[in-house]
Design an enzyme around this catalytic site. Sequence first.
Site, PDB file in Angstrom:
ATOM      1  NE  ARG A 125      47.950  41.189  56.411  1.00 49.96           N
ATOM      2  CZ  ARG A 125      48.759  40.187  56.771  1.00 49.96           C
ATOM      3  NH1 ARG A 125      48.546  39.535  57.886  1.00 49.96           N
ATOM      4  NH2 ARG A 125      49.790  39.858  56.013  1.00 49.96           N
ATOM      5  CG  HIS A 146      53.731  40.528  53.347  1.00 49.25           C
ATOM      6  ND1 HIS A 146      54.084  39.299  52.848  1.00 49.25           N
ATOM      7  CD2 HIS A 146      53.005  40.283  54.469  1.00 49.25           C
ATOM      8  CE1 HIS A 146      53.595  38.359  53.644  1.00 49.25           C
ATOM      9  NE2 HIS A 146      52.923  38.915  54.615  1.00 49.25           N
ATOM     10  NE  ARG A 188      53.612  41.380  59.502  1.00 44.66           N
ATOM     11  CZ  ARG A 188      52.927  40.409  58.922  1.00 44.66           C
ATOM     12  NH1 ARG A 188      52.100  40.678  57.935  1.00 44.66           N
ATOM     13  NH2 ARG A 188      53.062  39.152  59.317  1.00 44.66           N
ATOM     14  CD  GLU A 200      55.086  40.153  62.691  1.00 49.53           C
ATOM     15  OE1 GLU A 200      54.656  40.398  61.543  1.00 49.53           O
ATOM     16  OE2 GLU A 200      54.616  40.665  63.709  1.00 49.53           O
ATOM     17  CD  GLN A 212      51.656  44.368  56.522  1.00 51.34           C
ATOM     18  OE1 GLN A 212      51.335  43.221  56.263  1.00 51.34           O
ATOM     19  NE2 GLN A 212      51.338  44.954  57.652  1.00 51.34           N
ATOM     20  CG  HIS A 255      56.779  40.862  56.207  1.00 50.47           C
ATOM     21  ND1 HIS A 255      57.936  40.614  56.894  1.00 50.47           N
ATOM     22  CD2 HIS A 255      55.811  40.106  56.796  1.00 50.47           C
ATOM     23  CE1 HIS A 255      57.674  39.727  57.860  1.00 50.47           C
ATOM     24  NE2 HIS A 255      56.400  39.411  57.820  1.00 50.47           N
ATOM     25  CG  LEU A 301      57.380  36.452  54.557  1.00 47.99           C
ATOM     26  CD1 LEU A 301      57.383  37.967  54.561  1.00 47.99           C
ATOM     27  CD2 LEU A 301      55.965  35.933  54.697  1.00 47.99           C
ATOM     28  CG  PHE A 330      52.957  37.186  64.995  1.00 52.87           C
ATOM     29  CD1 PHE A 330      53.803  36.097  65.061  1.00 52.87           C
ATOM     30  CD2 PHE A 330      52.605  37.661  63.733  1.00 52.87           C
ATOM     31  CE1 PHE A 330      54.278  35.487  63.910  1.00 52.87           C
ATOM     32  CE2 PHE A 330      53.071  37.054  62.577  1.00 52.87           C
ATOM     33  CZ  PHE A 330      53.911  35.969  62.665  1.00 52.87           C
TER      34      PHE A 330
END
Lengths: 247, 570, 256
Positions: free
Chosen positions: B384, B349, B284, B253, B234, B236, B250, B121
């Site tokens: 994050r 997000h 991100r 990821e 954040q 995304h 969404l 990730f």
Amino acid sequence: MVQEEGRQITVRILRGEGVKTQEVEYQVAVEPGWVVLDVVLHIQARMAPDLAVRWNCKAAKCGSCSAEVNGKPRLMCKTRLDDLDLTKPVVVHPIKTFPRIKDLVTDVSWNFEVNKKIQPFTPKKDAAFIYFQEDIDRVQEMRKCIECFLCQNVCHVLRNREQYQRFVGPRFFVRLAGLEMHPLDDADRLKQIEEDGIFLCNITKCCTHVCPEDIHITDNAIIPLKERVIDKSYSFWNWVLQPFSSK
Amino acid sequence: MSDYDPIDFDVLVVGAGGAGLRAAIEASARGLKTGLVCKSLLGKAHTVMAEGGVAAALANVDKDDNWQVHFRDTMLGGKMMNNWRMAMLHAKEAPEAVYELERWGAAFDRTEDGRILQRAFGGHKYKRLAHVGDRTGLEMIRTLQDRGVHQGIEVFMECTITHLLTDDGRVTGAFGYWRESGRFIVFRARAVVLATGGIGKMYRITSNSWEYTADGHALAYQAGAELIDMEFVQFHPTGMVWPPGVRGILVTEAVRGEGGLLRNSLNERFMQKYDPERLELSTRDLVSKSIYREVQEGRGTPHGGVWLDVSHLPADQVIKKLPSMYHQFKDLADVDITRSPMEVGPTMHYVMGGIQVDAETGASTVPGLLAAGECAGGMHGANRLGGNSLSDLLVFGKRAGAGAAEFARANSGKAGFDPEQVRKAERELLSVFEAAQGESPYDVQMTLQELMQNNVGIIREGSRLQLAIDELKKLRARAAHLCVEGSRLYNPGWHLGWDLRNMLTIAEIVARCALQREESRGAHTRLDFENTDKTKWEKLTSFARKRDGQLEIGTSSKGEMPPELKSLFA
Amino acid sequence: MEQNIAVGKQGWLGTARRDTWWVEPLLILVGLSAFGIYSTYSAVFWDYHFEIGPYLSPFYEPLLVFDWWPFSPAILILWIPLGFRTTCYYYRGAYWRSFFANPPACAVTGWEGKNYAGEAKFPIFVLNFHRYFMYAALLLNVMLWVGAVRSYWWQGELGIGLGSIILTINAFLLMMYSLGCHSLRHLVGGKLDCFSCSSCARTRKRIWDYITRWNEHHKFWAWVSLIWVAFTDFYVRMVSSGVFNDPNTWSNFPRP
């Protein structure tokens, strides 16, 4: 009738509180790619601010926006307008099986009560939690369930026969199958599963047809459970061999 | 008219996502009478939408992984803004949290040797995310839910908390309404845990659901608690952009974790320009900004996004590892992702900022009030990492539950509150029904979303932030004159009217904190201050609190890391 | 201004569905009835037109002729496939819908009321003993393959005819239907909780995988094999009564 500019469609929503209901018709201008939930939320924002509807993720992951669109039980967030015949009004009703609170919102609390009665995951003592993908594939299919309760809604044993006391419904057979097939689970729920009404199911498969998560409810959960219950309680071989078994 | 019998609990948890459920389980496991309140049905909270996985240094796939590396990744991803104690506890305790979930029945994907499989990730050095296809959040919430209901936690579904009740500066209860009937409900509790999630619904393009209206942030703020890091919001990198109905939904990821590639309209893998080392699996904030820039400079797709492509991977692998993405695009956008690329763009997000909490116990700056999950701040700093949220919920949910239990034990005397608070809350909630004329809450929310999207979005600028602050003042004035149709029975218009107050309060805090931080860092990017300021701002945390009825914004200096942690960054 | 429309109560066959939901149950009703009528006719009025040359109608395989049994030998055989298909999980769902409107289709109102026992009470409970019919049906399936192989052999001469091909296809289709059986799927591996716990379990998992694949198309195999077995009987009957001429390689193929 409330009218707007743009590409017009007609929507009829069953509105009202409790048993007092009627269809209310709206004319809505829609945008490309809209799903039924977009239309309902649009009506809520522009025409009927007190229109009651449940929704959360809008991406078919939470199972909140169950309804009956043109008579078919579906998730509104997954039902595209492009797939409907828009020359006729789009008719949106709440799910029929559970008591109506208001508009598209129904009282599904019965399901949560049923869930409490299911014996939870009970791992074997000192289990090392080493198991393989092939052991868990079946369990993972059951655990895909998003609890939209469309299967509970469409199942005639609940919908038409109202067997709420004797039948837990497809959703909970799915849950039970996930537990029973878990390689590390040590509990035996088969007696309970029979009492939960597994044989009231007559395999007409409507639960499987409406499942938005594509869980093969009948073939992979209910029928295997039926077979296990028969193994346990009605097997000819068990009956023949019983006197010789050392238990 | 307000003679309600309060319902008594030792610990009341507000919010039933991952953090709330975990906190309630912990408090109840410690023998305390625990209540759990949620705005939706149980199991529908935002956790259910988490897709990619839960980050924990199990070292099942990459043997070199350990908590120090996870800690380091988290701090670097957060641009060193994180509360290091939280980041450390998180990295240390996440593995046990995942194993605990497994013991409770969660069925994670497996490695060849029968252990929990982990995937790559963004921002994580090693393959670290325990997952179940692309529906990890569902697995987690269902496991916690089933654990919780068998532990005797009393659940109040479709119930919204609107006010915290206090006694001499200590939180001793909560006031709210049943969404279904519109009737009011009063709780008396020795400790209250907020786990209400985020603030997404103040933005137009967001992956968040209607529930994300900054309730916990606002409740804490009104009760006098401090909020920190609120400028860090954040975006995304990959939300759906077409068709309009699905904009913002969404795209996990995990698509990039499984090998998905990002391309612009010239078919260039543009991440080679921005982060040649980590490419698509960069953090991100960076990927979002890169996509934003590609689109701004005219290399975007027809609908203003970029291409995300997995069609070079074997189709059965895509369907097995990314089943819900496959269906999401097929059902909602007529795109078969095993054959053609997805069109994606940034979507709001997550909010890194939140209620300031004690790392060990989750206690806020107000006695009796604790927080965990997205509504708590500090853990994620300025950005994050994907997968760190689910582990955050488990680690700090548990800690807040334990903290609340301890607080409740230590303060076992009768918790009380002035009944006048209840009467006042009641009047506030009912006033909207009295207006014969006024604004529609939906209109005000739409204006708010447009305002925040355009002026307090990915790329910020002093003048536009100031504009937003001025406009928010006008919006608050409009929101003071709402008109609601219909009765109190399941009335979303009425509910939104109240949620709107919370959003407006917190929107101003976000804008003001963003204006205050004169640098670019992580998810906070200022056109007028493009550099990351390592001398001044790296050492400062912004805070917001209510003092004498007024909003106060300021900065406080961050605590120093001990040398053994510092050495990890040498 | 809103336009309000009162909604009527939904009674028998009531639904808000707009598609042609009644087509499938109707087709099943017609299909199963037609097969039932034909097979009963063919078995009862047997008049020795079930065999010619190396071909034996599948309704009569294996041929059981006894002095003490004055009726058609098919009756000694047909209870097995009849029982197998009647208790089959696919057919149960199909006839509960088509013949008993219980329910007629999804989200369509059929019988209402709380007086319902599903398959939980005797005698209907017997439907759950599918597995015992399955054992017999598998045995019968072996006999059908024997019959199919035999159909390539006439009076000491290896050969082939249209009838041999039809009989072979018949044995194959019935095999595919039987091997996709839900009960078989359970017995070979479905009943195990752990597929990886022993080498025996791993082998059973592999067999289970195959059966699962066939089981997914159980409905398809059920219909194709049903239609084909009736056609096979019809073909043998027509050849043996001289209506059809079977093209084959045997010079001494009997003339009816």
